[in-house]
Enzyme design. Structure first.
Site, PDB file in Angstrom:
ATOM      1  N   SER A  46      54.578  72.712 -17.215  1.00  0.00           N
ATOM      2  CA  SER A  46      55.201  72.060 -18.379  1.00  0.00           C
ATOM      3  C   SER A  46      56.585  71.513 -18.053  1.00  0.00           C
ATOM      4  CB  SER A  46      55.360  73.059 -19.523  1.00  0.00           C
ATOM      5  OG  SER A  46      54.109  73.483 -19.991  1.00  0.00           O
ATOM      6  N   VAL A  98      54.452  73.528 -35.068  1.00  0.00           N
ATOM      7  CA  VAL A  98      55.246  72.502 -35.752  1.00  0.00           C
ATOM      8  C   VAL A  98      54.427  71.681 -36.756  1.00  0.00           C
ATOM      9  CG1 VAL A  98      56.969  72.295 -33.910  1.00  0.00           C
ATOM     10  CG2 VAL A  98      54.971  70.777 -33.899  1.00  0.00           C
ATOM     11  N   ILE A 109      57.244  68.667 -27.192  1.00  0.00           N
ATOM     12  CA  ILE A 109      55.990  68.872 -27.913  1.00  0.00           C
ATOM     13  C   ILE A 109      55.326  67.536 -28.220  1.00  0.00           C
ATOM     14  CG2 ILE A 109      55.096  69.573 -30.186  1.00  0.00           C
ATOM     15  CD1 ILE A 109      57.104  71.895 -30.092  1.00  0.00           C
ATOM     16  N   ALA A 127      47.826  64.592 -29.306  1.00  0.00           N
ATOM     17  CA  ALA A 127      46.941  63.574 -29.887  1.00  0.00           C
ATOM     18  C   ALA A 127      45.513  63.992 -29.607  1.00  0.00           C
ATOM     19  CB  ALA A 127      47.195  62.210 -29.254  1.00  0.00           C
ATOM     20  N   TYR A 146      47.184  55.016 -23.461  1.00  0.00           N
ATOM     21  CA  TYR A 146      48.237  55.836 -24.085  1.00  0.00           C
ATOM     22  C   TYR A 146      48.284  55.588 -25.610  1.00  0.00           C
ATOM     23  CZ  TYR A 146      52.527  58.650 -23.862  1.00  0.00           C
ATOM     24  OH  TYR A 146      53.462  59.642 -24.003  1.00  0.00           O
ATOM     25  N   LYS A 202      55.630  57.833 -29.694  1.00  0.00           N
ATOM     26  CA  LYS A 202      56.858  57.929 -28.887  1.00  0.00           C
ATOM     27  C   LYS A 202      57.892  56.892 -29.361  1.00  0.00           C
ATOM     28  CE  LYS A 202      55.819  61.311 -26.050  1.00  0.00           C
ATOM     29  NZ  LYS A 202      56.288  62.663 -26.376  1.00  0.00           N
ATOM     30  N   THR A 262      50.529  67.406 -16.199  1.00  0.00           N
ATOM     31  CA  THR A 262      50.640  68.597 -17.059  1.00  0.00           C
ATOM     32  C   THR A 262      49.379  68.667 -17.907  1.00  0.00           C
ATOM     33  OG1 THR A 262      51.645  67.334 -18.839  1.00  0.00           O
ATOM     34  CG2 THR A 262      53.171  68.338 -17.261  1.00  0.00           C
ATOM     35  N   LEU A 263      49.290  69.740 -18.667  1.00  0.00           N
ATOM     36  CA  LEU A 263      48.155  69.908 -19.577  1.00  0.00           C
ATOM     37  C   LEU A 263      48.045  68.713 -20.532  1.00  0.00           C
ATOM     38  CD1 LEU A 263      46.191  72.273 -19.939  1.00  0.00           C
ATOM     39  CD2 LEU A 263      47.654  73.091 -21.807  1.00  0.00           C
TER      40      LEU A 263
HETATM   41  N1  NAD Z   1      53.822  64.967 -18.385  1.00  0.00           N
HETATM   42  C1  NAD Z   1      54.278  63.728 -18.461  1.00  0.00           C
HETATM   43  O1  NAD Z   1      53.942  62.879 -17.642  1.00  0.00           O
HETATM   44  C2  NAD Z   1      55.241  63.367 -19.557  1.00  0.00           C
HETATM   45  C3  NAD Z   1      56.006  62.189 -19.400  1.00  0.00           C
HETATM   46  C4  NAD Z   1      56.901  61.849 -20.398  1.00  0.00           C
HETATM   47  C5  NAD Z   1      57.011  62.635 -21.532  1.00  0.00           C
HETATM   48  N2  NAD Z   1      56.253  63.770 -21.661  1.00  0.00           N
HETATM   49  C6  NAD Z   1      56.401  64.574 -22.865  1.00  0.00           C
HETATM   50  O2  NAD Z   1      56.862  65.871 -22.509  1.00  0.00           O
HETATM   51  C7  NAD Z   1      56.539  66.750 -23.588  1.00  0.00           C
HETATM   52  C8  NAD Z   1      55.933  68.021 -23.020  1.00  0.00           C
HETATM   53  O3  NAD Z   1      54.650  67.750 -22.505  1.00  0.00           O
HETATM   54  P1  NAD Z   1      54.152  68.217 -21.066  1.00  0.00           P
HETATM   55  O4  NAD Z   1      53.734  67.005 -20.336  1.00  0.00           O
HETATM   56  O5  NAD Z   1      55.113  69.145 -20.458  1.00  0.00           O
HETATM   57  O6  NAD Z   1      52.769  68.948 -21.418  1.00  0.00           O
HETATM   58  P2  NAD Z   1      52.443  70.460 -21.865  1.00  0.00           P
HETATM   59  O7  NAD Z   1      51.005  70.407 -22.236  1.00  0.00           O
HETATM   60  O8  NAD Z   1      52.853  71.399 -20.818  1.00  0.00           O
HETATM   61  O9  NAD Z   1      53.351  70.686 -23.156  1.00  0.00           O
HETATM   62  C9  NAD Z   1      53.005  70.213 -24.431  1.00  0.00           C
HETATM   63  C10 NAD Z   1      53.435  71.283 -25.402  1.00  0.00           C
HETATM   64  O10 NAD Z   1      53.267  70.840 -26.746  1.00  0.00           O
HETATM   65  C11 NAD Z   1      52.941  71.981 -27.486  1.00  0.00           C
HETATM   66  N3  NAD Z   1      52.370  71.667 -28.800  1.00  0.00           N
HETATM   67  C12 NAD Z   1      51.350  70.817 -29.093  1.00  0.00           C
HETATM   68  N4  NAD Z   1      51.072  70.887 -30.419  1.00  0.00           N
HETATM   69  C13 NAD Z   1      51.931  71.786 -30.965  1.00  0.00           C
HETATM   70  C14 NAD Z   1      52.136  72.306 -32.269  1.00  0.00           C
HETATM   71  N5  NAD Z   1      51.373  71.931 -33.313  1.00  0.00           N
HETATM   72  N6  NAD Z   1      53.118  73.219 -32.457  1.00  0.00           N
HETATM   73  C15 NAD Z   1      53.889  73.631 -31.423  1.00  0.00           C
HETATM   74  N7  NAD Z   1      53.740  73.194 -30.164  1.00  0.00           N
HETATM   75  C16 NAD Z   1      52.772  72.281 -29.931  1.00  0.00           C
HETATM   76  C17 NAD Z   1      51.952  72.732 -26.608  1.00  0.00           C
HETATM   77  O11 NAD Z   1      51.809  74.071 -27.010  1.00  0.00           O
HETATM   78  C18 NAD Z   1      52.625  72.581 -25.256  1.00  0.00           C
HETATM   79  O12 NAD Z   1      53.477  73.660 -25.002  1.00  0.00           O
HETATM   80  C19 NAD Z   1      55.629  65.975 -24.525  1.00  0.00           C
HETATM   81  O13 NAD Z   1      56.391  65.437 -25.589  1.00  0.00           O
HETATM   82  C20 NAD Z   1      55.136  64.846 -23.631  1.00  0.00           C
HETATM   83  O14 NAD Z   1      54.714  63.715 -24.359  1.00  0.00           O
HETATM   84  C21 NAD Z   1      55.363  64.151 -20.682  1.00  0.00           C
END
Ligand code: NAD
Length: 254
Positions: free
Chosen positions: A20, A64, A91, A94, A156, A163, A194-195
């Site tokens: 994450s 959330v 967080i 989708a 996306y 976003k 990531t997940l």
């Molecule tokens: N991985 C990438 O390439 C990337 C790039 C840019 C931005 N992001 C953003 O980074 C953030 C974290 O994502 P990540 O990639 O680390 O993946 P991740 O799957 O590790 O984290 C996503 C998190 O969102 C949480 N979540 C989802 N629904 C929820 C809810 N209803 N209540 C509380 N928590 C909730 C999940 O429990 C999880 O911990 C996200 O906003 C994602 O869009 C990711």
């Protein structure tokens, strides 16, 4: 411990596992002296989080998507910690069908849940924290976004729209919370496996293309995102608010 964040208490929302982005941020912030509090989405994610932070560490449930869960979590945080110097919101969610093919595949329900969890939740967190007077003067709120907010990235789709709403929320929150000294910023991270990313159709292609387009053809790491997060949480960033800081090794430029 001495460090950029010494003496600061920071809430980390969104650690699912060691991949994450929130975990990369947590590790760097902790190395810089921050005391961290974690929230998790549900029982399943609680187990996964405790594998990283240890079974005795304190973490609080916060879904959330639920006003009740948000209220309960933030009331507990207020009672137990009094004030926060920062909140990392990492967080997004989708349904898989929203991350496939054409944006015209979207549905009213899919759009609503995506925008709710991925954009509204940041406003809801800020609102709860402000209502409960949880934010210290000069507190910093940071959220994570992706360049799909400004570019039409394949598959996306609805998340890109969420976003864009999130990035606009950063600017409005920066204006409104700035009156009480609170700063609000986003980090636009490069693509990292990531997940959450595995929910996007053909994510392997997206990850490969992103890596190829970095300035050195090496993908950005969660620790590099954590470095930027640490900066935004620190007093070094006292003049930065309403900003979207790209940590993608130049991918958005090329
Ligand atoms: N991985 C990438 O390439 C990337 C790039 C840019 C931005 N992001 C953003 O980074 C953030 C974290 O994502 P990540 O990639 O680390 O993946 P991740 O799957 O590790 O984290 C996503 C998190 O969102 C949480 N979540 C989802 N629904 C929820 C809810 N209803 N209540 C509380 N928590 C909730 C999940 O429990 C999880 O911990 C996200 O906003 C994602 O869009 C990711």
């Amino acid at each position: 411990m001495e460090g950029l964040l010494a003496g600061k208490t920071i809430l980390v929302m969104g650690v699912a596992n060691r991949r994450s982005l929130a975990w990369g941020c947590a590790q760097v912030m902790e190395a810089h002296g921050a005391k961290l509090i974690y929230t998790y989405q549900n029982e399943r994610l609680k187990k996964s989080l405790h594998k990283l932070i240890g079974p005795k560490a304190h973490a609080i449930e916060c879904d959330v998507a639920s006003d009740q869960s948000l209220a309960q979590a933030f009331t507990t945080i207020k009672q137990e910690y009094g004030k926060l110097d920062g909140i990392l919101h990492a967080i997004a969610y989708a349904p898989k069908e929203e991350l496939t093919g054409k944006v015209t595949n979207t549905t009213r329900a899919g759009f609503a849940v995506t925008l709710d969890v991925s954009a509204y939740s940041f406003l809801a967190v800020a609102k709860k924290a402000a209502e409960l007077e949880l934010l210290a003067t000069s507190a910093s709120l940071v959220t994570l976004t992706y360049m799909g907010a400004t570019r039409a990235i394949p598959n996306y789709n609805t998340m890109g729209i969420a976003k864009a709403a999130l990035e606009a929320s950063v600017r409005y929150l920066a204006r409104d919370l700035g009156e009480s000294g609170v700063r609000v910023n986003a980090i636009s991270a490069g693509a990292i496996k990531t997940l959450a990313v595995t929910g996007i159709k053909e994510h392997a292609k997206l990850l490969a293309l992103s890596k190829e387009r970095t300035v050195d053809q090496k993908e950005v790491t969660t620790k590099e995102v954590g470095g930027a997060c640490t900066f935004l949480m620190s007093a070094l960033a006292s003049g930065v608010t309403g900003e979207c800081l790209y940590v993608d090794k130049g991918v958005h430029l090329i």
